[in-house]
Design a protein around this motif. Structure first.
Motif, PDB file in Angstrom:
ATOM      1  N   PRO A   1       3.231  -4.990 -15.370  1.00 38.92           N
ATOM      2  CA  PRO A   1       3.160  -5.164 -13.914  1.00 38.92           C
ATOM      3  C   PRO A   1       1.712  -5.094 -13.424  1.00 38.92           C
ATOM      4  O   PRO A   1       0.898  -4.332 -13.950  1.00 38.92           O
ATOM      5  N   PHE A   2       1.410  -5.912 -12.401  1.00 40.94           N
ATOM      6  CA  PHE A   2       0.067  -5.899 -11.808  1.00 40.94           C
ATOM      7  C   PHE A   2       0.159  -6.228 -10.334  1.00 40.94           C
ATOM      8  O   PHE A   2       1.173  -6.698  -9.844  1.00 40.94           O
ATOM      9  N   GLN A   3      -0.922  -5.939  -9.639  1.00 45.73           N
ATOM     10  CA  GLN A   3      -1.032  -6.215  -8.201  1.00 45.73           C
ATOM     11  C   GLN A   3      -2.426  -6.752  -7.910  1.00 45.73           C
ATOM     12  O   GLN A   3      -3.273  -6.824  -8.808  1.00 45.73           O
TER      13      GLN A   3
ATOM     14  N   ILE B   1       4.655 -16.152 -12.602  1.00 51.20           N
ATOM     15  CA  ILE B   1       4.948 -14.732 -12.380  1.00 51.20           C
ATOM     16  C   ILE B   1       6.291 -14.611 -11.687  1.00 51.20           C
ATOM     17  O   ILE B   1       6.831 -15.582 -11.161  1.00 51.20           O
ATOM     18  N   ARG B   2       6.806 -13.381 -11.692  1.00 49.73           N
ATOM     19  CA  ARG B   2       8.003 -13.066 -10.927  1.00 49.73           C
ATOM     20  C   ARG B   2       7.799 -11.706 -10.277  1.00 49.73           C
ATOM     21  O   ARG B   2       7.010 -10.876 -10.750  1.00 49.73           O
ATOM     22  N   PHE B   3       8.501 -11.497  -9.190  1.00 55.91           N
ATOM     23  CA  PHE B   3       8.446 -10.222  -8.484  1.00 55.91           C
ATOM     24  C   PHE B   3       8.947  -9.125  -9.406  1.00 55.91           C
ATOM     25  O   PHE B   3       9.976  -9.262 -10.062  1.00 55.91           O
ATOM     26  N   HIS B   4       8.207  -8.018  -9.466  1.00 53.56           N
ATOM     27  CA  HIS B   4       8.598  -6.897 -10.319  1.00 53.56           C
ATOM     28  C   HIS B   4       9.096  -5.718  -9.504  1.00 53.56           C
ATOM     29  O   HIS B   4       9.982  -4.993  -9.927  1.00 53.56           O
ATOM     30  N   GLY B   5       8.515  -5.503  -8.333  1.00 55.89           N
ATOM     31  CA  GLY B   5       8.913  -4.385  -7.493  1.00 55.89           C
ATOM     32  C   GLY B   5       7.833  -4.060  -6.485  1.00 55.89           C
ATOM     33  O   GLY B   5       6.873  -4.808  -6.316  1.00 55.89           O
ATOM     34  N   TYR B   6       7.999  -2.942  -5.832  1.00 53.65           N
ATOM     35  CA  TYR B   6       7.020  -2.471  -4.862  1.00 53.65           C
ATOM     36  C   TYR B   6       6.321  -1.235  -5.430  1.00 53.65           C
ATOM     37  O   TYR B   6       6.920  -0.454  -6.148  1.00 53.65           O
ATOM     38  N   ALA B   7       5.052  -1.092  -5.068  1.00 55.02           N
ATOM     39  CA  ALA B   7       4.279   0.076  -5.503  1.00 55.02           C
ATOM     40  C   ALA B   7       3.229   0.386  -4.436  1.00 55.02           C
ATOM     41  O   ALA B   7       2.947  -0.453  -3.582  1.00 55.02           O
ATOM     42  N   LYS B   8       2.672   1.564  -4.514  1.00 57.22           N
ATOM     43  CA  LYS B   8       1.550   1.887  -3.631  1.00 57.22           C
ATOM     44  C   LYS B   8       0.329   1.126  -4.119  1.00 57.22           C
ATOM     45  O   LYS B   8       0.047   1.080  -5.323  1.00 57.22           O
ATOM     46  N   SER B   9      -0.380   0.543  -3.190  1.00 57.40           N
ATOM     47  CA  SER B   9      -1.570  -0.214  -3.543  1.00 57.40           C
ATOM     48  C   SER B   9      -2.636   0.701  -4.134  1.00 57.40           C
ATOM     49  O   SER B   9      -2.788   1.849  -3.723  1.00 57.40           O
ATOM     50  N   LYS B  10      -3.369   0.170  -5.082  1.00 59.27           N
ATOM     51  CA  LYS B  10      -4.482   0.899  -5.687  1.00 59.27           C
ATOM     52  C   LYS B  10      -5.765   0.722  -4.878  1.00 59.27           C
ATOM     53  O   LYS B  10      -6.780   1.322  -5.195  1.00 59.27           O
ATOM     54  N   ARG B  11      -5.719  -0.111  -3.845  1.00 62.42           N
ATOM     55  CA  ARG B  11      -6.902  -0.419  -3.042  1.00 62.42           C
ATOM     56  C   ARG B  11      -7.103   0.635  -1.956  1.00 62.42           C
ATOM     57  O   ARG B  11      -6.236   0.854  -1.122  1.00 62.42           O
ATOM     58  N   ALA B  12      -8.257   1.266  -1.940  1.00 60.06           N
ATOM     59  CA  ALA B  12      -8.555   2.279  -0.926  1.00 60.06           C
ATOM     60  C   ALA B  12      -8.602   1.674   0.468  1.00 60.06           C
ATOM     61  O   ALA B  12      -8.283   2.338   1.453  1.00 60.06           O
ATOM     62  N   THR B  13      -8.969   0.397   0.561  1.00 64.38           N
ATOM     63  CA  THR B  13      -9.111  -0.247   1.874  1.00 64.38           C
ATOM     64  C   THR B  13      -7.793  -0.383   2.621  1.00 64.38           C
ATOM     65  O   THR B  13      -7.783  -0.560   3.833  1.00 64.38           O
TER      66      THR B  13
ATOM     67  N   HIS C   1      -5.313   1.985   2.226  1.00 62.33           N
ATOM     68  CA  HIS C   1      -4.793   3.354   2.332  1.00 62.33           C
ATOM     69  C   HIS C   1      -3.476   3.567   1.595  1.00 62.33           C
ATOM     70  O   HIS C   1      -2.567   4.217   2.099  1.00 62.33           O
ATOM     71  N   ARG C   2      -3.373   2.996   0.394  1.00 64.79           N
ATOM     72  CA  ARG C   2      -2.208   3.174  -0.479  1.00 64.79           C
ATOM     73  C   ARG C   2      -0.903   2.686   0.164  1.00 64.79           C
ATOM     74  O   ARG C   2       0.164   3.229  -0.067  1.00 64.79           O
ATOM     75  N   SER C   3      -1.005   1.651   0.972  1.00 64.49           N
ATOM     76  CA  SER C   3       0.206   1.089   1.560  1.00 64.49           C
ATOM     77  C   SER C   3       1.036   0.401   0.481  1.00 64.49           C
ATOM     78  O   SER C   3       0.555   0.132  -0.615  1.00 64.49           O
ATOM     79  N   ILE C   4       2.270   0.115   0.786  1.00 61.93           N
ATOM     80  CA  ILE C   4       3.179  -0.522  -0.164  1.00 61.93           C
ATOM     81  C   ILE C   4       2.780  -1.986  -0.354  1.00 61.93           C
ATOM     82  O   ILE C   4       2.472  -2.685   0.602  1.00 61.93           O
ATOM     83  N   CYS C   5       2.792  -2.430  -1.601  1.00 64.65           N
ATOM     84  CA  CYS C   5       2.480  -3.827  -1.899  1.00 64.65           C
ATOM     85  C   CYS C   5       3.400  -4.324  -3.013  1.00 64.65           C
ATOM     86  O   CYS C   5       4.094  -3.542  -3.653  1.00 64.65           O
ATOM     87  N   HIS C   6       3.381  -5.626  -3.214  1.00 62.40           N
ATOM     88  CA  HIS C   6       4.168  -6.234  -4.296  1.00 62.40           C
ATOM     89  C   HIS C   6       3.497  -5.986  -5.637  1.00 62.40           C
ATOM     90  O   HIS C   6       2.270  -5.983  -5.736  1.00 62.40           O
ATOM     91  N   GLU C   7       4.320  -5.797  -6.634  1.00 64.35           N
ATOM     92  CA  GLU C   7       3.847  -5.836  -8.019  1.00 64.35           C
ATOM     93  C   GLU C   7       4.507  -7.035  -8.679  1.00 64.35           C
ATOM     94  O   GLU C   7       5.653  -7.371  -8.394  1.00 64.35           O
TER      95      GLU C   7
END
Length: 119
Positions: free
Chosen positions: A55-57, A88-100, A102-108
């Motif tokens: 998985p990646f974002q 690619i295919r949708f894998h799930g949701y995760a907290k973003s690794k990007r500080a900009t 603020h760890r909001s939810i994003c697609h993986e």
């Protein structure tokens, strides 16, 4: 005055899913045209990460050296295009690794043709 907030009921015609979808597609097309060179580089990184089978974002692509897009809305069209192309295919949701963000939810995402492996 009752002291209670009165929220009006939606009336037929006030909710138009087709108009919303059209606006989404128009906005994505506009964002996708901002920097074709960035879009090509992003597509190459997406393919690279898809082949890994983990998985990646978007943050992973930046950490791998991809420049930031000219506008944050440029990410969506690239991932959507790769998904529609079967890369690619949708894998799930995760907290973003990007500080900009603020760890909001994003697609993986994960490569469409790979078996999932442990990271």
């Amino acid at each position: 005055m009752t002291g209670q907030l009165q929220i009006p009921e939606p009336t037929p015609g006030t909710i138009n899913a087709a108009a919303g979808e059209h606006a989404k597609q128009t906005g994505m097309a506009r964002a996708d045209q901002l920097d074709p060179h960035w879009a090509d580089a992003c597509d190459q990184r997406i393919a690279k990460f898809a082949a890994r089978g983990i998985p990646f974002q978007a943050a992973d692509l930046v950490a791998d050296g991809l420049d930031e897009p000219p506008h944050p809305n440029c990410w969506g069209p690239r991932f959507r295009a790769a998904s529609h192309a079967g890369v690619i295919r949708f894998h799930g949701y995760a907290k973003s690794k990007r500080a900009t963000v603020h760890r909001s939810i994003c697609h993986e995402w994960i490569g469409a043709d790979t078996e999932e492996r442990a990271a």
